[in-house]
Enzyme design. Sequence first.
Site, PDB file in Angstrom:
ATOM      1  N   GLU B  60     -44.312  19.544 -22.360  1.00  0.00           N
ATOM      2  CA  GLU B  60     -44.262  20.694 -21.435  1.00  0.00           C
ATOM      3  C   GLU B  60     -43.697  21.950 -22.075  1.00  0.00           C
ATOM      4  O   GLU B  60     -44.145  23.058 -21.767  1.00  0.00           O
ATOM      5  CB  GLU B  60     -43.461  20.338 -20.185  1.00  0.00           C
ATOM      6  CG  GLU B  60     -44.204  19.451 -19.193  1.00  0.00           C
ATOM      7  CD  GLU B  60     -44.351  18.030 -19.673  1.00  0.00           C
ATOM      8  OE1 GLU B  60     -43.604  17.611 -20.573  1.00  0.00           O
ATOM      9  OE2 GLU B  60     -45.224  17.318 -19.143  1.00  0.00           O
ATOM     10  N   HIS B 127     -42.166  12.545  -8.464  1.00  0.00           N
ATOM     11  CA  HIS B 127     -43.523  13.073  -8.272  1.00  0.00           C
ATOM     12  C   HIS B 127     -43.664  13.758  -6.914  1.00  0.00           C
ATOM     13  O   HIS B 127     -44.725  13.735  -6.301  1.00  0.00           O
ATOM     14  CB  HIS B 127     -44.561  11.959  -8.406  1.00  0.00           C
ATOM     15  CG  HIS B 127     -44.708  11.420  -9.792  1.00  0.00           C
ATOM     16  ND1 HIS B 127     -43.826  10.531 -10.339  1.00  0.00           N
ATOM     17  CD2 HIS B 127     -45.635  11.662 -10.748  1.00  0.00           C
ATOM     18  CE1 HIS B 127     -44.208  10.221 -11.568  1.00  0.00           C
ATOM     19  NE2 HIS B 127     -45.295  10.900 -11.850  1.00  0.00           N
TER      20      HIS B 127
END
Lengths: 327, 327, 369, 369
Positions: B60, B127
């Site tokens: 990321e 999530h």
Amino acid sequence: MSAVTYLEAIGQAIREEMQRDEAVFLLGEDVGTYGGAFKVSAGLLEEFGSERVIDTPMAEDAIIGSAVGAALMGMRPIAEMQFIDFITCGFDQIINMANKMYWRTGMPVPMVIRGPSGGGVKGGPFHSASPEAWFFHAPGIKVVVPSTTYDAKGLLKAAIRDNNPVLYLEHKLLYRLPELREELPTEDYVVPIGKAITRREGEDMTVLTYGAMVHQCLKAAQTLEQEDDLQVEIIDLRSLAPLDKESILESVKHTNKVLIVHEDTLTGGIGAELAAILAEDLFEYLDGPITRVAAPDAPFPYAPPLEAAYLPSMEKILAAARKLAAY
Amino acid sequence: MSAVTYLEAIGQAIREEMQRDEAVFLLGEDVGTYGGAFKVSAGLLEEFGSERVIDTPMAEDAIIGSAVGAALMGMRPIAEMQFIDFITCGFDQIINMANKMYWRTGMPVPMVIRGPSGGGVKGGPFHSASPEAWFFHAPGIKVVVPSTTYDAKGLLKAAIRDNNPVLYLEHKLLYRLPELREELPTEDYVVPIGKAITRREGEDMTVLTYGAMVHQCLKAAQTLEQEDDLQVEIIDLRSLAPLDKESILESVKHTNKVLIVHEDTLTGGIGAELAAILAEDLFEYLDGPITRVAAPDAPFPYAPPLEAAYLPSMEKILAAARKLAAY
Amino acid sequence: MRLERANLLQIYYLMRLTRAMEDRTRTLFLQGRVAGGVYTAQGHEATTVGAAWTLGDGDFIVPQHRDLGMHLTRGCSPRAVMTQWLARGNSPALGRDGQIHIGDMHHGIVPMISMLGESLPVACGVALTMKMRKRSTVVMASMGDGATSTGPFHEALNFASVQKLPIVFVIENNGYAYSTPTYQEFAIADLSDRAVAYGILGESVDGNDVLKVVETFGRAVEYVRGDKGPALIECKTFRVRGHSEADKADYVPPELREEWLAKDPIPRFEEYLTREQILTSALKAEIAEQVKAVVEDAVNFAEQSPAPDPATVANYVFAPEGPIAIIGETGAEDQRYINALDHRTGKPFNTMTDTGKPEFVVTEEVGRR
Amino acid sequence: MRLERANLLQIYYLMRLTRAMEDRTRTLFLQGRVAGGVYTAQGHEATTVGAAWTLGDGDFIVPQHRDLGMHLTRGCSPRAVMTQWLARGNSPALGRDGQIHIGDMHHGIVPMISMLGESLPVACGVALTMKMRKRSTVVMASMGDGATSTGPFHEALNFASVQKLPIVFVIENNGYAYSTPTYQEFAIADLSDRAVAYGILGESVDGNDVLKVVETFGRAVEYVRGDKGPALIECKTFRVRGHSEADKADYVPPELREEWLAKDPIPRFEEYLTREQILTSALKAEIAEQVKAVVEDAVNFAEQSPAPDPATVANYVFAPEGPIAIIGETGAEDQRYINALDHRTGKPFNTMTDTGKPEFVVTEEVGRR
Ligand SMILES: Cc1ncc(C[n+]2csc(CCOP(=O)(O)OP(=O)(O)O)c2C)c(N)n1
Ligand SMILES: Cc1ncc(C[n+]2csc(CCOP(=O)(O)OP(=O)(O)O)c2C)c(N)n1
Ligand SMILES: [Mg+2]
Ligand SMILES: [Mg+2]
């Protein structure tokens, strides 16, 4: 026994806790041989050796992650960020690993993350951070902010003994401030996490603040007493998470006016939550708008004149207090 | 032309912008061959090739950092986080590199960071993130949160065309919701960043909300009208940073009561700032306490019964609205 | 490392058990009884069971999402696993977290999070503690090929190499990171070459050959236990199913999948055991029975377990005050020490208990080494 | 790469100018005229000037805090540098940021931030753009030895290797990361060995020998320009002063510092130039004059420059609307395109302009290569 600085008090807390409990150790960049960028840990390597005072590579995620692993083992690591600004480089390790661990696995993570925060020392955009609001909004970590030499030592001891991740934000502007020199108790003491303290009593309004701004507000309070005959009550939050709601509500209940002052930027800062709590819980008690004084919504500037304009000044605090008092 | 889903609208926006402007490109994990974990970018690799639809390694910080570099070159990268939860792994790159760049160097960073956010799909602690509050408190980045299919497309186009970093939070619960299917204009359109929209008019109270909660609140409003004869005005903020203060103040000025609802945790959430603004600016207008309904201050749970108890429910919203209406 | 007949059968049993547990989890998912995503690791069994098998008492594993085999080999209870998959209130995460995000420091298992790579620095902290406490124990920290692209991978391996930490890093290179093939993840042939960047031991091994895996890790664990610093072992295997059950994995060339299906570690090991006359068809049937029974027991136990109590969702965000003993030292099992029991349940940690009888017979003979 | 006499003198001039600028900055700091910290790089001049010298038009540098030599070599104005050190309102960062956090995309310089390592992924984005735009230009991204321990270093090098990006990564290994010696940073002898982890070109070179540096980077730049993927070059040098002016660096063994002071790249190069009869004492004196004049001009310019206006502190957090041209393409220099001028000042970017006459004469002959 002689008066010590805010910085020395931090060093004392680490040393005494390492002496008291062999589970306590320190890791970070240049904390050993060099004694830390600000010399907070000077002498610790010599006293405790390189296994308990660990000079790490420049790798914040590894520093924080290693602290989590050791904490899971029952150790009590103190992870130093050379400047608290660099905590953003280990952000995920805190948010997703440390903060959620006990809640989802039942296994405690007794660790401290600490480092120099705040501005006023010409640090510029990358060495002046006030990161409290992000962690204030990340369940699972406690956040403490000492404003005095006594609290610097007592809050750090409490943080080290706490069974959870604790973010300890020491303000670098206070490190060696002569007026903060203090004689500390010879016996062991802690400042309990979660308890605010009234630094000054008054009936006309409550000022909620923390960190270096406490001193700015105390000065302002004096001026307001002399020039405006206003009695301002000043509450030093000391602990942001958990927040001492009780003390806050109690004070505002009898002053009925509240001014919130912090060095961090305005939007979404700690002051926002304080205002929200008061607006919801003390709706009937407020005789004036909940007022906030904070840094503008911009990065932290380097040039002295810009920094001076950026930080909440006496003038801004006085103006806000007078406006509020007029209600 | 037929009705499309919220998810398809996002894909359309990316495709049309890539067709319109060759500076626009997409990078992220599994966005190419696979078309994205949720198939948002299905077909784009085939249409634009692997230089403009880039499957990256799982990294990321590299994804976001590369986007910053390309944006500095004048490109308009769209960096996808496979789940927005992983944005914490590139946090520093956003906070210190992207956000502060224009302010300190004068060079714009036109980029979008987007990904599936929010809960309600059994995603568990890692999530289901609602990361808006951290960025809301990080000057230099805009934050938008579409709640409808029309906005999903229009806000993303606006974000891609914006000359600043924009965090675009798409709610995964809405991706394929049948009731959100919509026929979209054939001609090009944008939804301007910084403008809220009134989803329902009413005089009895203002509900400030955004994202998936907009629909929850609209349902609640119906019930309140039928069962309590209450007319609730619902404002969908759409853009959190910048915030449409004007529309917010205007609405509350005529309803005099405000209920804030968001899916993110309570303390230090967007609702805190909204409450603070109202408590300061509309002190004389409020006929009841500023009320917030949000997730509790805990990580996001996995088990269906826990998730149901964690997210703001109809019951909680109704209860809060009724209590507020009673003032 | 020398393997007795019983060891070989135990390993075989564990591989079969791992496969069966995952097959059963998949069925439960397809029946709509598992919420969210299901990640399994068909084809990884030789790697996960074989690697973990080489560990001893006091050693730790830092497993990731394909490592059920490591959990089971280290004695994690099938019941615990099933309660977790079914999000029961008595699961290791009390239903707050799912999948095999299971851990129990008292039994040498560090719980993972979804952010892949982030467990590796945590492994360093565990190993650092062992070093500080002068132990001869080791940590086995695993990751996928994809996780080797993350920053934390690098920070952890570098820190471990400087501190000479007793960690065996395991790369389970299964050809893909979700849909991303290795050639889009990195530009080298063998991920064990990354050991060069840290000056540590590096080796690649056929991850579908359990005997080679045991042999390689046996050596690596010994090396690491000998204070020589960390090791990085790449196991070349393959993810023959999708990333999750939602993934049809049509991005995988059929012939490639075929090729690897043919290398399935279980039949391969079976063949060997049969050739060596260690596994008779009778024994094979018996083991199959045992496996079936253990899995059934776990599922039944899980299904009869209570759902989590919604009223508790916001509780236990912070650990209570009280002394904490260092894991593995005096007091750590003492319930007065808060890390010795799960304060949320008031019960001791149970990932390793309730192993679900009947246990496979051969284990009685030899125990878990 | 072939160096004409004029080139050699130009390189020498730039090394002297770099040293003189930093010496002067230090004096200003000691006089209390520079706020905050001052970071200089005595001993790095051969590396920074030599490496940057090998670049051409359209190439980019991604410098860090020891890279004033790269800035000056790529034409960054001494005046801009001094206005930045003195936090003037007309400095590249308008006084909002300090040190050599200077950048100008229009002139191929990417501004750094203090978070070391984080510029490397940004370099990937610049190179990715060159690739997408089918250019034959390259990026030179530098870092210290300490920065090689960061996650972003790994993520960037790996991504660059997979995408075969035209980047020359420069490691300026100066023996320490602040007070931390290399053996506490990593467990290998040559950081260029980390190239093995990415399957890219790796080489180590004596960073105090400017001719070797130019030769090595000449090859590396050519290699990278030839679409062969990134390269990782380690320059072995030494930080003969403290990390910052606040650091006495007493953790450095005196003999070690002595050893490196004896290898000072400037006298070394001077010796060569004298031996080769390229540098006469007359020319040397002339260059010294030039350097002095340029530095004085820069300081005077900075001191006569206005302080930043406090009233603007919260302005320009967001860029205005308007078209943006891609750097280096039609329109990019057109002021209607917002990245072609600094909207905060309404003036074009100026880090490369106002170079502070008198310019060194030899430059007239040959220009910048
Ligand atoms: C830091 C991080 N980014 C993104 C993801 C989303 N994600 C889940 S699994 C996966 C691929 C992992 O590949 P690998 O490490 O090879 O493990 P495998 O699933 O192949 O065993 C990705 C990108 C993640 N879990 N963590
Ligand atoms: C990510 C990050 N963490 C910590 C720091 C604090 N810090 C400033 S310089 C420095 C050492 C850098 O060493 P190196 O990369 O070798 O560069 P050098 O100063 O030796 O040229 C550190 C730790 C930083 N700037 N960035
Ligand atoms: Mg994989
Ligand atoms: Mg260095």
